[in-house]
Design an enzyme around this catalytic site. Structure first.
Site, short mmCIF file in Angstrom:
data_model
loop_
_atom_site.label_atom_id
_atom_site.label_comp_id
_atom_site.label_asym_id
_atom_site.label_seq_id
_atom_site.Cartn_x
_atom_site.Cartn_y
_atom_site.Cartn_z
N LYS A 51 -14.48 -1.47 4.54
CA LYS A 51 -13.76 -0.23 4.87
C LYS A 51 -13.49 0.70 3.68
CE LYS A 51 -11.17 -0.37 9.20
NZ LYS A 51 -9.81 -0.55 9.75
N ARG A 97 0.67 2.00 20.40
CA ARG A 97 1.28 3.33 20.35
C ARG A 97 1.06 4.07 21.67
NH1 ARG A 97 -1.78 4.49 14.83
NH2 ARG A 97 -3.29 3.50 16.19
N HIS A 104 4.51 0.57 10.97
CA HIS A 104 4.27 -0.86 10.68
C HIS A 104 5.59 -1.56 10.34
CE1 HIS A 104 0.12 0.62 9.18
NE2 HIS A 104 -0.11 -0.02 10.31
N SER A 130 -1.91 5.03 9.46
CA SER A 130 -2.24 5.12 8.03
C SER A 130 -3.19 6.29 7.79
CB SER A 130 -2.91 3.82 7.56
OG SER A 130 -2.09 2.73 7.77
O1 PNS Z 1 -4.75 -2.28 11.17
P1 PNS Z 1 -6.07 -2.51 11.84
O2 PNS Z 1 -7.18 -2.07 10.93
O3 PNS Z 1 -6.13 -1.88 13.20
O4 PNS Z 1 -6.21 -4.11 12.03
C1 PNS Z 1 -7.36 -4.66 12.65
C2 PNS Z 1 -7.39 -6.18 12.49
C3 PNS Z 1 -7.19 -6.59 11.05
C4 PNS Z 1 -6.30 -6.80 13.33
C5 PNS Z 1 -8.77 -6.68 13.02
O5 PNS Z 1 -9.78 -5.90 12.48
C6 PNS Z 1 -9.04 -8.13 12.69
O6 PNS Z 1 -8.42 -9.03 13.22
N1 PNS Z 1 -10.00 -8.35 11.77
C7 PNS Z 1 -10.36 -9.67 11.31
C8 PNS Z 1 -11.77 -10.03 11.76
C9 PNS Z 1 -11.77 -10.57 13.17
O7 PNS Z 1 -11.10 -11.53 13.50
N2 PNS Z 1 -12.58 -9.93 14.05
C10 PNS Z 1 -12.75 -10.39 15.39
C11 PNS Z 1 -12.04 -9.60 16.42
S1 PNS Z 1 -13.03 -8.28 16.97
#
Ligand code: PNS
Length: 162
Positions: free
Chosen positions: A41, A90, A17, A128
């Site tokens: 989560k 990745r 990150h 993570s």
């Molecule tokens: O580090 P991560 O957990 O892969 O990040 C995922 C993230 C935060 C980018 C994604 O879950 C997100 O944007 N969540 C906010 C809710 C949202 O907008 N959901 C709609 C898209 S499916």
């Protein structure tokens, strides 16, 4: 002013990150690291803890801000007047999920662009979850996360056990 958001759970933040943050911060005027306040989560670190850790680790990067957000990423992007979302890729296994996220966000907010950055080779395996898994079995996580946060992770995992 080109403002980008690098969103994620960051539970905890890893060298992968941080590498994306450093590289992305050079491509925009302002980069907001958006920490998802994810109640579903059951994260290891609370949202304020994750924000504070990332702030400390990025304090040398002048155009990087760290903020938490609730709800939809597109709403956060609109609120912050951000035009770009940055996500790290990745391996091909990331692609399916990421393209769905990017395209659904684009349908919701057509002015918003998602840019994918390839993860640096040395972090292409890192997540993570990997860091937490190794830490939970007492493994050496110094290749995965900055030294400052190792004791914090260990303390959280110890608390979880009790
Ligand atoms: O580090 P991560 O957990 O892969 O990040 C995922 C993230 C935060 C980018 C994604 O879950 C997100 O944007 N969540 C906010 C809710 C949202 O907008 N959901 C709609 C898209 S499916």
């Amino acid at each position: 002013m080109k403002r980008a958001i690098y969103p994620g759970s960051f539970d905890p933040i890893t060298f992968g990150h941080l590498d994306i943050i450093k590289r992305a911060s050079k491509l925009c005027d302002e980069l907001i690291v958006g920490v998802l306040n994810n109640s579903q989560k059951n994260p290891l670190f609370s949202t304020p803890e994750r924000v504070s850790i990332i702030k400390e680790l990025t304090e040398n990067l002048d155009n990087v801000k760290v903020e938490c957000f609730d709800g939809l990423l597109v709403d956060f992007a609109k609120k912050k007047d951000a035009q770009v979302i940055i996500r790290g890729l990745r391996a091909v296994t990331d692609f399916e999920n990421e393209i769905q996220l990017a395209q659904s966000n684009k349908v919701q907010y057509p002015e918003l662009e998602t840019l994918f950055m390839t993860t640096s080779l040395q972090y292409s395996y890192l997540s993570s979850t990997v860091a937490k898994e190794f830490a939970s079995y007492g493994g050496d996580i110094s290749p995965f996360v900055p030294a400052e946060i190792i004791p914090l992770i260990e303390a959280k995992l110890k608390n979880k056990e009790n």
